[in-house]
Scaffold this active site. Sequence first.
Site, mmCIF file in Angstrom:
data_model
loop_
_atom_site.group_PDB
_atom_site.id
_atom_site.type_symbol
_atom_site.label_atom_id
_atom_site.label_comp_id
_atom_site.label_asym_id
_atom_site.label_seq_id
_atom_site.Cartn_x
_atom_site.Cartn_y
_atom_site.Cartn_z
ATOM 1 C CG HIS A 251 8.224 4.043 0.009
ATOM 2 N ND1 HIS A 251 8.192 2.724 0.392
ATOM 3 C CD2 HIS A 251 7.445 4.716 0.905
ATOM 4 C CE1 HIS A 251 7.416 2.599 1.461
ATOM 5 N NE2 HIS A 251 6.958 3.782 1.794
ATOM 6 C CG ASP A 309 10.247 0.237 -0.744
ATOM 7 O OD1 ASP A 309 11.003 1.234 -0.710
ATOM 8 O OD2 ASP A 309 9.108 0.219 -0.244
ATOM 9 C CB SER A 406 6.571 3.104 4.993
ATOM 10 O OG SER A 406 5.437 2.700 4.290
#
EC number: 3.4.21.6
Length: 467
Positions: A251, A309, A406
Amino acid sequence: MAPQLLLCLILTFLWSLPEAESNVFLKSKVANRFLQRTKRANSLVEEFKSGNIERECIEERCSKEEAREVFEDDEKTETFWNVYVDGDQCSSNPCHYRGICKDGIGSYTCTCLSGYEGKNCERVLYKSCRVDNGNCWHFCKSVQNDIQCSCAEGYLLGEDGHSCVAGGNFSCGRNIKTRNKREASLPDFVQSHNATLLKKSDNPSPDIRIVNGMDCKLGECPWQAALVDDKKGVFCGGTILSPIYVLTAAHCINETETISVVVGEIDRSRAETGPLLSVDKVYVHKKFVPPKKSQEFYEKFDLVSYDYDIAIIQMKTPIQFSENVVPACLPTADFANQVLMKQDFGIVSGFGGIFERGPNSKTLKVLKVPYVDRHTCMLSSNFPITPTMFCAGYDTLPQDACQGDSGGPHITAYRDTHFITGIVSWGEGCARKGRYGIYTKLSKFIPWIKRIMRQKLPSTESSTGRL
């Protein structure tokens, strides 16, 4: 008359001489009753001196009580007495597989290491990788009734067949910097008293974060990479896998049009920041479904969102390794599942938000987070936890990853080697009570990662692909 009396006395004396001669020496049986050797009595000084083992038990035969007076310790007395009475039964080293021998009177006892049993520790209880990882430092493989150890890339198997020896100065998973006794060690991170908890949101955050971590010292998180763009600066993290490959979250790839990579940095506020490294190609897992950033998405948050992911960035030019720039080791799937993820803690790091909806940190933060069992993980979340995800973090302590972290590393150390075990993915806010951080489970993607890393060297053209 006198002469006659004198003569009589002389004759009587001469007559008695043979009888006297025969009684000068006693018979041996009788003599022994009088001539037995008696124990030497201690002098007055000796009685007040501490015991002397040579005087008490070597020059003379002693009793166990006398030996006890010398040693003034029951355990030492017992050890001495067992050897003194009938010799050392352990002198022949009867215990196998490094068992510890304890001498007894007419016997011995072997204390066996874990995995062995029997009178002499001669029976091997296990030849299984499921018991203490087969005593392997890195990877363990069961081969018939035995085990076979192997090591991560860049390491050599030791002569003992179990240990792993680094083959170079910058072998994967080695952090040069360690905290001294005056600094808090990673396992001892404690709750900050001025932790700021902002208004809670019911929406999951795709940009997970490090809240209330500690500053990562130079060389302490050498596998950390930062993804930057021209406008936002650091927007995601990554993990160095090799000179040309960096692992991150899928992402993160859609966060910006341009991506550059920075390595070896711990303070982004300094003027002399590291060079921006150009990206050649990006591999996004083909099953990853990018979330729709809309209210409808946040209300539904369907099953596929944030599943798979994972992405890999291929650099145009190789990353130069140093004491402050080292790749994390890539585990095998079995090693990750059976050993690494059964450890108590993993380590996360990044430049993300210092609190929920707060600004990114200027310094690299690091935090040790406990693994959370899958059942507890699923019960804690309002959203699906798929097989490609796992939970880590604290139930009540305000410590977590946060926005901007992230794609960063979740690292697990085993026998002083650091392996990548996860990717910072998403979470429900930052450091909320009863909520954990959600990470991409790396063990699910080992074949996929290895297939990409077997690709040819970087080309001169940039592109983005899906594999």
